[in-house]
Enzyme design. Sequence first.
Site, mmCIF file in Angstrom:
data_model
loop_
_atom_site.group_PDB
_atom_site.id
_atom_site.type_symbol
_atom_site.label_atom_id
_atom_site.label_comp_id
_atom_site.label_asym_id
_atom_site.label_seq_id
_atom_site.Cartn_x
_atom_site.Cartn_y
_atom_site.Cartn_z
ATOM 1 N N TYR A 7 0.827 -1.216 0.000
ATOM 2 C CA TYR A 7 0.000 0.000 0.000
ATOM 3 C C TYR A 7 0.858 1.261 0.000
ATOM 4 C CZ TYR A 7 -4.668 -1.950 0.970
ATOM 5 O OH TYR A 7 -5.878 -2.583 0.884
ATOM 6 N N LYS B 266 3.005 -15.430 2.404
ATOM 7 C CA LYS B 266 3.256 -16.145 1.147
ATOM 8 C C LYS B 266 4.769 -16.362 1.098
ATOM 9 C CE LYS B 266 1.849 -17.726 -2.872
ATOM 10 N NZ LYS B 266 0.952 -18.873 -3.060
ATOM 11 N N ASP C 44 -3.021 -18.223 0.230
ATOM 12 C CA ASP C 44 -4.000 -18.888 -0.651
ATOM 13 C C ASP C 44 -4.709 -20.010 0.096
ATOM 14 O OD1 ASP C 44 -1.502 -20.125 -0.592
ATOM 15 O OD2 ASP C 44 -1.493 -20.684 -2.719
ATOM 16 N N ASP D 49 -6.278 -7.038 4.223
ATOM 17 C CA ASP D 49 -7.416 -6.395 3.564
ATOM 18 C C ASP D 49 -8.313 -7.459 2.939
ATOM 19 O OD1 ASP D 49 -8.955 -4.266 2.442
ATOM 20 O OD2 ASP D 49 -7.970 -4.654 0.513
ATOM 21 N N ASP E 207 -12.189 -9.175 4.407
ATOM 22 C CA ASP E 207 -13.474 -9.147 3.681
ATOM 23 C C ASP E 207 -14.033 -10.567 3.591
ATOM 24 O OD1 ASP E 207 -13.334 -6.383 3.154
ATOM 25 O OD2 ASP E 207 -14.106 -6.650 1.113
#
Length: 373
Positions: A143, A190, A222, A246, A250
């Site tokens: 970001y 990851k 993942d 983020d 959700d």
Amino acid sequence: MSTMNIAVLAGDGIGPEVVAESIKVLKAVSTVYGCKFQFNEAIVGAEAIFKTGNPLPDETLDICKKSDAVLFGAIGDPYFDNNPEAKVRPEQGLLKLRKELGLFANLRPVKIFDKVAENSPIKKEILAGTDMVIYRELISGIYFGEKFTDNEEGYAYDICKYNRTEIERIAHLAFQAAQKRSKKVTLIDKANVLDTSRLWRKICQEIAKEYADVTLEYIFVDNAAMQMILNPRQFDIILTENMFGDIISDEASVIGGSIGLMPSASVGEQNAMFEPIHGSYPQAKGKGIANPIASILSAAMMLDHLDWDTAARNIEKAVEKAIESGIVTQDLNTDKVHSTKEVGDFIASFILDTEKNSYYNYENIKIGKSTIV
Ligand code: IPM
Ligand code: MG
């Protein structure tokens, strides 16, 4: 008793509608518990761009810096979403605010309300007992790394960077939280591909040694996305970097039944901000259909932060009561839909009615004459 200065940044879309309900609830809390709030409103996001050209005017930042806490609504506007070439965007206001206030840790609790679980797209037996808190790093990573776009060539990049301090400070918070809960931290990364993830693992392994009673587990992002739906109960404290947090949060909101129920707290060394995890939902703006509960629960997290735990628990109790009684917006109940304001009225009335704490004149709400207008 000192007065708490609350900066109110309602923002775009449904932000002002949901924040209005939180303020109503905080005023009820003030009446019952005697905590005093001074609400200082300021502009941010698309509204601020249209008025001043700047998504975070200096005056707004100043009000936030001087506050005891910031209550934030939502940010984003289709005018900008549909124009990828816009140089100034509402989201920049929120990102700059997080950065300027040093809000490095974003806490996103995911909890199941039984009544909501019945309507979930996920099977009830999978959801039952889920209770986790996502610790999302908020002011670094992809970001905030260097960005570049060359529209002529059709070439762009965003760099993901982390340093030791940025990882350590949030990791400590996550481990401390785990000590008070089920003593497990799951790091989502990851590390099979990304150097930044390998740095997170290394530093978290070092920190884990300081918290002998806490187990550190790892999961690739993942796989985590899959496990979140297959078996959400396995998670307790999740620790992760900005972008993964983020996305995963959700996804986790589906487990909670609706993104309209999910609050968050963003904390730093000096400042703190409380905001729902949902966006500005521009299609719903002004229609009175947005769920105010995520904002109201964010206000409860704010009270916890200000050491008004009893009041915070009472807000949560009132929210539970609203959900149990079916006083909810359309995202949770399509049969008997209540408006944003009706849900806020119910919750505030419940708090105000300390004697019974259960009294609720349903007929009044139905005809739009609730006790608080
Ligand atoms: C969130 C939002 C923001 C983010 C947007 C609005 C910039 O999605 O708080 O999760 O990506 O952090
Ligand atoms: Mg998000």
